[in-house]
Motif scaffolding. Structure first.
Motif, mmCIF file in Angstrom:
data_model
loop_
_atom_site.group_PDB
_atom_site.id
_atom_site.type_symbol
_atom_site.label_atom_id
_atom_site.label_comp_id
_atom_site.label_asym_id
_atom_site.label_seq_id
_atom_site.Cartn_x
_atom_site.Cartn_y
_atom_site.Cartn_z
ATOM 1 N N ASN A 1 0.086 0.297 -4.985
ATOM 2 C CA ASN A 1 -0.933 0.540 -3.961
ATOM 3 C C ASN A 1 -2.373 0.381 -4.418
ATOM 4 N N ASP A 2 -2.611 0.267 -5.720
ATOM 5 C CA ASP A 2 -3.994 0.082 -6.174
ATOM 6 C C ASP A 2 -4.330 -1.377 -6.467
ATOM 7 N N ASP B 1 3.650 1.611 -1.609
ATOM 8 C CA ASP B 1 4.374 1.699 -2.875
ATOM 9 C C ASP B 1 3.472 2.324 -3.938
ATOM 10 N N ASP B 2 3.879 3.467 -4.489
ATOM 11 C CA ASP B 2 3.046 4.184 -5.466
ATOM 12 C C ASP B 2 2.699 3.349 -6.689
ATOM 13 N N ASP B 3 3.563 2.409 -7.060
ATOM 14 C CA ASP B 3 3.296 1.581 -8.242
ATOM 15 C C ASP B 3 2.411 0.371 -7.935
ATOM 16 N N ARG C 1 0.817 -1.224 0.000
ATOM 17 C CA ARG C 1 0.000 0.000 0.000
ATOM 18 C C ARG C 1 0.849 1.271 0.000
#
Length: 135
Positions: A84-85, A80-82, A78
């Motif tokens: 988290n989705d 980690d920007d890459d 969650r």
């Protein structure tokens, strides 16, 4: 989702669990249902594979090399920007094994997962939960 050739694209599931038999059984079952299953037997390797493969869903155990490894990995995913989705299903026997008197509920900070499911779980029930999340 379809690829450039108009074929239906397989959804990718990253299964992070240290139980070899559980992983094998679920991999075979999910592949028979049209999913591509990527395997990791520990959390750090799981994060690496998530970065490499960008799965549509992560199924994550809690107790692996450390008692709370899965909780830590969910928070790292969650953060980690890459990554988290990517939806996460936490699937564990921690309550039963440790005889915990409470249940776990997903939240935004301590347990940032989409679903918290308890082992044992039937293959059909797991498939139902997967399809609710990644349809």
């Amino acid at each position: 989702m379809k690829n450039k050739m108009g074929q239906k694209k397989e959804k990718k599931i990253l299964l992070i669990d240290d139980d070899v038999d559980f992983v094998y059984l679920n991999k075979v079952f999910l592949e028979s249902k049209g999913y591509q299953v990527i395997i990791s037997y520990n959390g750090e390797e799981g994060i690496k594979k998530a970065r490499e493969t960008k799965p549509d869903l992560v199924i994550l155990d809690v107790m692996m090399s450390r008692m709370t490894e899965g909780f830590d990995i969910a928070r790292k995913l969650r953060a980690d920007d890459d990554l988290n989705d990517i939806p996460i299903i936490m699937l564990t026997a921690i309550r039963k094994r440790e005889k915990l008197p409470w249940t776990f509920e997903p939240d935004d900070t301590w347990l940032p997962v989409n679903r918290f499911l308890e082992k044992p779980i039937s293959l059909e029930k797991l498939l139902e939960e997967i399809e609710k999340i990644i349809k």
